[in-house]
Design an enzyme around this catalytic site. Structure first.
Site, PDB file in Angstrom:
ATOM      1  N   HIS A  82      26.526  62.042  41.955  1.00  0.00           N
ATOM      2  CA  HIS A  82      25.250  61.557  41.438  1.00  0.00           C
ATOM      3  C   HIS A  82      24.256  62.101  42.693  1.00  0.00           C
ATOM      4  O   HIS A  82      24.617  61.730  43.858  1.00  0.00           O
ATOM      5  CB  HIS A  82      25.098  60.197  40.891  1.00  0.00           C
ATOM      6  N   ASP A 161      18.527  50.393  30.755  1.00  0.00           N
ATOM      7  CA  ASP A 161      17.775  51.242  31.707  1.00  0.00           C
ATOM      8  C   ASP A 161      17.054  52.244  31.166  1.00  0.00           C
ATOM      9  O   ASP A 161      15.924  52.111  31.551  1.00  0.00           O
ATOM     10  CB  ASP A 161      19.072  51.852  32.643  1.00  0.00           C
ATOM     11  N   ARG A 168       8.949  51.502  34.098  1.00  0.00           N
ATOM     12  CA  ARG A 168       8.777  51.190  35.353  1.00  0.00           C
ATOM     13  C   ARG A 168       7.634  52.594  35.608  1.00  0.00           C
ATOM     14  O   ARG A 168       7.060  52.506  36.688  1.00  0.00           O
ATOM     15  CB  ARG A 168      10.058  51.579  36.223  1.00  0.00           C
ATOM     16  N   SER A 183      19.606  50.945  38.406  1.00  0.00           N
ATOM     17  CA  SER A 183      19.379  52.243  37.358  1.00  0.00           C
ATOM     18  C   SER A 183      20.595  53.138  37.205  1.00  0.00           C
ATOM     19  O   SER A 183      21.250  53.484  36.319  1.00  0.00           O
ATOM     20  CB  SER A 183      17.892  52.461  37.530  1.00  0.00           C
ATOM     21  N   LYS A 187      24.104  53.677  34.917  1.00  0.00           N
ATOM     22  CA  LYS A 187      24.737  54.757  34.148  1.00  0.00           C
ATOM     23  C   LYS A 187      26.167  55.095  34.693  1.00  0.00           C
ATOM     24  O   LYS A 187      27.024  55.803  33.904  1.00  0.00           O
ATOM     25  CB  LYS A 187      23.663  55.959  34.120  1.00  0.00           C
TER      26      LYS A 187
HETATM   27  N1  URA Z   1      17.156  57.669  38.839  1.00  0.00           N
HETATM   28  C1  URA Z   1      17.643  56.985  38.148  1.00  0.00           C
HETATM   29  O1  URA Z   1      18.288  57.047  37.212  1.00  0.00           O
HETATM   30  N2  URA Z   1      17.080  55.734  38.172  1.00  0.00           N
HETATM   31  C2  URA Z   1      15.958  55.421  39.110  1.00  0.00           C
HETATM   32  O2  URA Z   1      15.568  54.175  39.164  1.00  0.00           O
HETATM   33  C3  URA Z   1      15.585  56.465  39.949  1.00  0.00           C
HETATM   34  C4  URA Z   1      16.167  57.646  40.037  1.00  0.00           C
END
Ligand code: URA
Length: 434
Positions: A82, A161, A168, A183, A187
């Site tokens: 990621h 999320d 947010r 967050s 995932k």
């Molecule tokens: N990418 C994400 O998936 N979540 C965040 O909070 C910031 C970047």
């Protein structure tokens, strides 16, 4: 329990229990906690933060709020990667076929771009016919039989999320380390991999503008991964300038193909080798990082990585001829060169402004629902450290809408700082957190 009490407790800097956090998060998902109370809660977290245990709990609650992917039917160690997001960051498109061609199964869920950073799914869709929405059965089948699949994230992966992120985004609570870490990791955990390699970007084009805050974010994510029993490593990598020489979807895919042919920019290939080496080590394909790096370079030299990319394109419905005929990619034929106003060295670049210049041309979305133009973007001819003459081109804009060019040029000219002195070399990898 009342939302008010949980907000108050966090506002006063106290540690929350898992039950309290679950009450807020799942209450918000189910519509029992209203937006205004969740917004106040997020702002309290923004100022008072969370400790390791709270982050772990929040991640756990969000990752189990929807579907989870079970990759156990795929043999071998599954390693996900990621990136926290950057400008010109096309690493997944190079890295996935590279590591898959070395025997590591790649079952990748990726996102779309938002703001000045691009997304893998958009880039892939610039290959005519390429399908990023596969059924779960087809996704698994492709990984089992071809060792690779890259799809868009399903709507129901970590829905908590998704809903919290949207709030947010409009309440100035994105850039808080616990919230970002939980967050991202929620995932990654829901996506089911055994190990995780994180590319935490640092610099003008990244969320984290300095090494110290990037290190804190990396530590928070690695800690969450490890507490969930996943081998996790984070590389802190340079995003003070765009990665590679292209920004914009089809242009980036062109650069990906060149890189898989061994003719791409050095920073992009080197970063893919560094991230890939960690993936092969965690996946038990290579005994150590040095042998992994060698295996990955060989995958490019031998053409194995390019073959795997072609196979990926073919099995997901795209035109595999794209690897031999780049004109299959729809790149805008209207171009404009942005010229240097003076002689000098490119002393620094504001990568975010380059990303905004590309977004202005239509390559990115300011809001999630915006439609993007896959054929536009920027090819950089000069990057940090390069010498440039007055009147020489710094970059080329690829555009369709004449009305967008002036704003884009303005952003480009603000992005480049030119000086008489050559800048110090900046490392590609600032550090490793594990
Ligand atoms: N990418 C994400 O998936 N979540 C965040 O909070 C910031 C970047």
């Amino acid at each position: 329990m009342r939302p008010y009490d949980v907000i108050l407790k966090k506002r006063n800097g106290k540690k929350l229990s898992k039950e309290e956090m679950k009450f807020m998060v799942m209450g918000f998902v189910n519509g029992e906690v209203p937006d205004y109370q969740m917004a106040a809660f997020l702002m309290a977290v923004y100022f008072k933060h969370m400790d390791d245990e709270e982050r772990y709990d929040l991640t756990e609650i969000m990752s189990s709020s929807g579907d989870t992917i079970d990759l156990s039917q795929i043999p071998g160690v599954k390693v996900d990667k990621h990136s926290t997001g950057g400008v010109g960051d096309k690493t997944t498109l190079v890295l996935a076929p590279m590591v898959a061609s070395c025997g590591l199964p790649v079952a990748k869920m990726s996102g779309r771009g938002l703001g000045h950073t691009g997304g893998t799914v958009d880039k892939l869709e610039s290959i005519p016919g390429f399908q990023t929405a596969l059924t779960e059965e087809k996704f698994m089948d492709n990984v089992k039989h071809h060792g690779i699949a890259i799809v868009g994230q399903t709507a129901n992966l970590a829905p908590a999320d998704k809903k919290i992120y949207a709030l947010r985004d409009v309440t100035a609570t994105i850039d808080e380390i616990s919230l970002i870490a939980s967050s991202i990791m929620s995932k990654k955990l829901a996506a089911g991999a055994d190990g995780i390699v994180l590319d935490v970007k640092v610099g003008s084009g990244a969320f984290m503008k300095d090494i110290s805050s990037a290190t804190d974010l990396a530590r928070a994510m690695v800690d969450i991964g490890k507490r969930h029993g996943k081998e996790t490593v984070a590389l802190l990598t340079d995003m003070d300038k765009p990665l590679g020489l292209t920004v914009g979807n089809a242009l980036e895919v062109e650069e990906v193909i060149e890189t898989l042919k061994g003719k791409g920019p050095k920073d992009l290939e080197d970063l893919c080798v560094e991230l890939g080496a960690q993936m092969l080590r965690i996946g038990r394909i290579s005994p150590d990082l040095d042998s992994a790096r060698k295996t990955l370079r060989e995958s490019i030299e031998s053409g194995k990585a390019l073959d795997k990319f072609r196979e990926l394109v073919e099995i997901q419905g795209g035109n595999p001829g794209v690897t031999d005929d780049l004109s299959i990619l729809k790149i805008s034929s209207k171009t404009h060169e942005v010229l240097s106003p003076t002689d000098g060295y490119v002393y620094s670049m504001d990568a975010e402004k380059i990303g905004i210049a590309s977004m202005t041309l239509g390559a990115g979305r300011a809001r999630k629902e915006d439609k993007i133009d896959l054929s536009v973007g920027i090819k950089l001819l000069k990057k940090t450290g390069d010498r440039v003459q007055k009147g020489e081109a710094l970059c080329v804009l690829y555009y369709n809408d004449d009305g967008k060019v002036n704003d884009s040029i303005e952003s480009i000219l603000k992005a480049y700082t030119l000086k008489d002195v050559k800048p110090k070399h900046v490392k590609l990898v600032h550090g490793v957190v594990q």
